[in-house]
Each structure stands twice: as C-alpha cells, then as structure tokens.
Enzyme design. Structure first.
Site, PDB file in Angstrom:
ATOM      1  N   ARG A 138      32.012 -14.189 -20.917  1.00  0.00           N
ATOM      2  CA  ARG A 138      30.737 -13.755 -21.502  1.00  0.00           C
ATOM      3  C   ARG A 138      30.115 -12.585 -20.736  1.00  0.00           C
ATOM      4  O   ARG A 138      29.419 -11.764 -21.326  1.00  0.00           O
ATOM      5  CB  ARG A 138      29.739 -14.914 -21.487  1.00  0.00           C
ATOM      6  CG  ARG A 138      30.012 -16.009 -22.482  1.00  0.00           C
ATOM      7  CD  ARG A 138      29.325 -15.704 -23.808  1.00  0.00           C
ATOM      8  NE  ARG A 138      29.391 -16.841 -24.708  1.00  0.00           N
ATOM      9  CZ  ARG A 138      28.775 -16.901 -25.880  1.00  0.00           C
ATOM     10  NH1 ARG A 138      28.021 -15.895 -26.292  1.00  0.00           N
ATOM     11  NH2 ARG A 138      28.899 -17.959 -26.660  1.00  0.00           N
ATOM     12  N   LYS A 161      28.445 -24.285 -12.136  1.00  0.00           N
ATOM     13  CA  LYS A 161      29.085 -24.520 -13.426  1.00  0.00           C
ATOM     14  C   LYS A 161      30.203 -23.498 -13.544  1.00  0.00           C
ATOM     15  O   LYS A 161      29.950 -22.291 -13.602  1.00  0.00           O
ATOM     16  CB  LYS A 161      28.076 -24.358 -14.563  1.00  0.00           C
ATOM     17  CG  LYS A 161      28.704 -24.448 -15.957  1.00  0.00           C
ATOM     18  CD  LYS A 161      27.685 -24.141 -17.044  1.00  0.00           C
ATOM     19  CE  LYS A 161      28.357 -24.118 -18.414  1.00  0.00           C
ATOM     20  NZ  LYS A 161      27.400 -23.774 -19.506  1.00  0.00           N
TER      21      LYS A 161
END
Length: 291
Positions: A138, A161
């Site tokens: 992303r 994460k």
C-alpha cells in the site's frame, strides 16, 4: 493487551459518502457481542486516506465512546507527514485510545533512517502505546526488521502489524525484538503461519464480516488447540481471498451491505464492488455461515 482477533473496522457511509454514525454504532455493538478482541478505527480498511482530519478524529472518539472500555481500541493515527501523525496520535490519546496504530509513511518513500526518526518523534510526543504498521504493497515503503529492532526499545513502541506479504518476516522480527514485543498479522490469509512464528493475533479485514469465526480461530490457536485452529483457518481461507478480489475495503463493505449491516456507501476514488464480483464474495461468506 493486544492479541486475538482485532478488527480493522470499516467506516460505514451513506450513498453520498458521508459517515453513517448510526451504522458505525451498530457495527461496534455487533463486534462486542461477537467476541472481537479489539477494534481499530481509521486503519486502511476504515478509508482513513479519504476522511478529513476532523472526520478521522471523530470516528476514533465515537468508537472509544461506544466501546466504553470493553475491549482495546487501537486508533489508526499514522500519516506520511510526521507533524500530522503526531497531532492525530496526541488527539487519540486525549480521547482515551488504548493504543495507536502508525502506518509507515506512504508516497514520500523515506529511508530506513527517516523511518526511525519519524516513529521516534511520534513516540517522544506521547505516552500512549504505539503499534507500528508495515504494509509496503500500500505504501511503497518497507520497514526492515533491523529498523523495527532499533525502535523496539522505546518504551511506548510495543509492537508491529506486519503486512509485507512475507509471513516469514515475523520469524526475523521476533528474535531481534524479544518476546515482549507484540507481533500481529496484517494479512488474514497468512495469520496462522505468522502465529506459528510468534504472532499473537491479527488486525483483520475478514473479522468485519465474520467476527465470531475469526475470534474462534485466534482463540483456538492461543489456547493451544492447534488442530481446531487449522480447521477454522482452512474454512476461512476462501473468504480471505474474496476480501481482495478488488481493492479493499470494497469487497468487505459490499458483504456487510448485503448482510444488512451497513449501507452501500464508499468514498471516491474507491467505488462499490463491481457486479461481476458480488456473487463470488457472497458465496464465500455464505459458505462459512452455512447458507
């Protein structure tokens, strides 16, 4: 504090693209009833990239208020501008967030030294626990395990994460950062493998539409019921794939709309799931639901 199935919450919207606050309240209540272990408002799945700063912070505050301490709220407060990330993190801390999730800066492609200084500056500006978020598909920015290890000793940087697409990355981070550093999967399809390597849960897209099943899967693994976890993971894999047949969160928002949980709204430049993919998505979801 942060383990199990943590939902990367969608932001419900009206057909015009306005935030649907009533639907948001209902989604949060459903997650609390369904065993979701934590809630992330304003992550990627929440369309944080297209909400204004005011909307962004209001979604976080609303979520904290509805959750009312029942599970951790990990507010997405990252930005590609360090000053903006600091502002959003400080505001989320004031609002009562249990932790903040900080995506690596996108578009401007910092070096590893730039990443270190960015997160160090945010950590110095607040006392709330911080979870790093690495998602190079992303952001076009990949934070190396060695950079994570430089940041891990900072008191309020508590975990990461990991969504690089390389599940084995968890196995590299764990020995560099120690057993107390929280590792969370950011790729639903890879969560079981990541938990085998030391992750303690997932920040999940699929949990939006199958919260109980994702909670059961994570709990089975964490409770030592590995065969049960594997069986649940096998069942969920087609849904994980379906959630990315087009750019997320379009598939999961459509599944929630079809399930009567939210309206059809999504904010440009994203658009609703194309008609040709809708049956594929709902067939995968309904196969797990049993009809």
């Amino acid at each position: 504090m942060l383990s199990g199935s943590i939902v990367a919450l969608v932001t419900p919207m009206t057909p015009s693209g306005a935030v649907d606050w009533e639907a948001l309240d209902g989604l949060i209540a459903w997650h609390l009833e369904s065993g979701t272990n934590g809630i992330v408002p304003m992550g990627t799945t929440g369309e944080s990239a297209t909400l204004t700063t005011e909307e962004h912070l209001e979604v976080i505050e609303r979520t904290i208020g509805v959750v009312a301490g029942q599970v951790p709220v990990i507010a997405g407060t990252g930005s590609n501008a360090t000053a903006e990330a600091i502002h959003q993190t400080q505001e989320a801390e004031k609002a009562g967030a249990d932790a903040c999730l900080l995506v690596t800066p996108y578009y401007n492609k910092p070096t590893q030294e730039g990443l270190y200084r960015h997160f160090h500056a945010i950590a110095e500006s607040c006392s709330v626990p911080l979870v790093l978020y690495n998602v190079p598909p992303r952001t076009a920015c990949d934070m190396a395990p060695e950079t994570v290890a430089r940041l891990a000793p900072i008191d309020n940087i508590v975990g990461i994460k990991e969504a690089s697409g390389d599940a084995d990355r968890v196995g590299r981070i764990r020995p560099l950062c120690g057993d107390d550093f929280i590792l969370l999967s950011g790729e639903d399809a890879q969560t079981l493998h990541m938990m085998r390597l030391g992750a303690v849960g997932t920040i999940s897209v699929t949990a939006n539409i199958l919260p109980s099943e994702m909670s059961q899967f994570c709990s089975a693994w964490l409770d030592g019921r590995k065969d049960d976890a594997k069986a649940l993971d096998d069942m969920l894999q087609p849904v994980h794939a379906a959630m990315f047949v087009e750019t997320s969160p379009a598939p999961v928002k459509w599944a929630l709309h079809e399930s009567g949980r939210i309206g059809s709204g999504i904010r440009l430049p994203l658009v609703s799931l194309s008609e040709g993919k809708r049956k594929e998505v709902m067939d995968a979801v309904n196969a797990v639901r049993g009809g």
